[in-house]
Design a protein around this motif. Structure first.
Motif, mmCIF file in Angstrom:
data_model
loop_
_atom_site.group_PDB
_atom_site.id
_atom_site.type_symbol
_atom_site.label_atom_id
_atom_site.label_comp_id
_atom_site.label_asym_id
_atom_site.label_seq_id
_atom_site.Cartn_x
_atom_site.Cartn_y
_atom_site.Cartn_z
ATOM 1 N N LYS A 29 -2.833 0.849 4.109
ATOM 2 C CA LYS A 29 -4.290 0.758 3.946
ATOM 3 C C LYS A 29 -4.904 -0.289 4.856
ATOM 4 O O LYS A 29 -6.054 -0.156 5.263
ATOM 5 N N CYS A 62 6.661 2.564 10.883
ATOM 6 C CA CYS A 62 5.916 3.268 11.936
ATOM 7 C C CYS A 62 6.594 4.619 12.118
ATOM 8 O O CYS A 62 7.683 4.705 12.697
ATOM 9 N N ARG A 63 5.962 5.652 11.580
ATOM 10 C CA ARG A 63 6.574 6.979 11.623
ATOM 11 C C ARG A 63 6.642 7.515 13.044
ATOM 12 O O ARG A 63 7.584 8.222 13.402
ATOM 13 N N GLU A 106 7.730 8.135 0.538
ATOM 14 C CA GLU A 106 6.523 7.632 1.195
ATOM 15 C C GLU A 106 5.420 7.466 0.155
ATOM 16 O O GLU A 106 5.127 8.385 -0.602
ATOM 17 N N ARG A 163 3.126 3.650 7.675
ATOM 18 C CA ARG A 163 3.304 4.151 6.319
ATOM 19 C C ARG A 163 3.967 3.080 5.466
ATOM 20 O O ARG A 163 4.612 2.173 5.980
ATOM 21 N N ASP A 165 0.264 5.237 13.104
ATOM 22 C CA ASP A 165 1.000 5.998 12.094
ATOM 23 C C ASP A 165 1.848 5.116 11.173
ATOM 24 O O ASP A 165 3.016 5.406 10.919
ATOM 25 N N ASN A 223 -0.278 6.089 3.677
ATOM 26 C CA ASN A 223 -0.631 5.325 4.874
ATOM 27 C C ASN A 223 -0.833 3.863 4.501
ATOM 28 O O ASN A 223 -1.334 3.566 3.412
#
Length: 194
Positions: A154, A180-181, A149, A124, A122, A152
């Motif tokens: 890539k 890291c969400r 945000e 971001r 996860d 994600n």
């Protein structure tokens, strides 16, 4: 003590079920195989697509590139670098450069170049108003204030572009983090300076 009798006991089966659920939960949360995966990305520097002149709100028309002596239009200049910063490591070793680019059509893009960090669950890319701090003091600060945000992550290695929303205030959002969400922790961050 009879091993077969213990293996058939309901408490043994209950304990085995609890352990199996705990293991499945830990695998889902931590995704340890990601320590051994790498996602490479190699996006080119973005450019504004050639478009017909557009009228602005005041009725004026955007200028068109003058033709060169050969009769062909001049090649548009590359994007303007508005801000830049070098990544520092937080939870995971992270290196690379972050650049805010302004394209000829006015769009803004965050470009991350030569990124090298760990893959993780996860991940971001965030712009934040929080200052970049060295060491563990900087790991968890980015969700304390305003943030935007960009999407994600890539890839954990290489060069990638992330569109910045038109309403994002880059006067306030002066840092970028690989966030890291799932665990609310920064893998690495860069302070953006003009």
């Amino acid at each position: 003590m009879d091993v077969r009798r213990i293996a058939r006991h309901p408490v043994t089966w209950g304990a085995a079920a609890v352990l199996a659920l705990a293991l499945a939960g830990a695998l889902y949360l931590f995704q340890p195989w990601r320590l051994f995966t790498t996602v490479y990305v190699a996006e080119p520097v973005p450019t504004a697509e050639a478009a017909p002149p557009a009228a602005s709100g005041d009725g004026s028309v955007a200028p068109v590139a003058e033709p060169t002596k050969s009769g062909k239009p001049a090649k548009p200049a590359g994007p303007e670098v508005v801000a830049t910063g070098k990544f520092i490591s937080h939870e995971h070793a992270t290196t690379g450069t972050a650049k805010v680019l302004k394209l000829a059509d006015g769009r803004r893009v965050l470009r991350i170049e030569n990124l090298d960090t760990s893959d993780g669950p996860d991940l971001r890319v965030w712009l934040s108003d929080q200052p970049v701090k060295e060491g563990t003091a900087g790991w968890r600060v980015f969700d304390d204030g305003a943030w935007v945000e960009l999407g994600n992550l890539k890839g954990n290695k290489g060069d990638a572009n992330y569109a910045i929303p038109a309403d994002a205030d880059l006067g306030e959002l002066t840092s970028v983090t690989i966030w890291c969400r799932r665990f609310a922790v920064s893998f690495g961050a860069a302070a953006l300076k003009a």
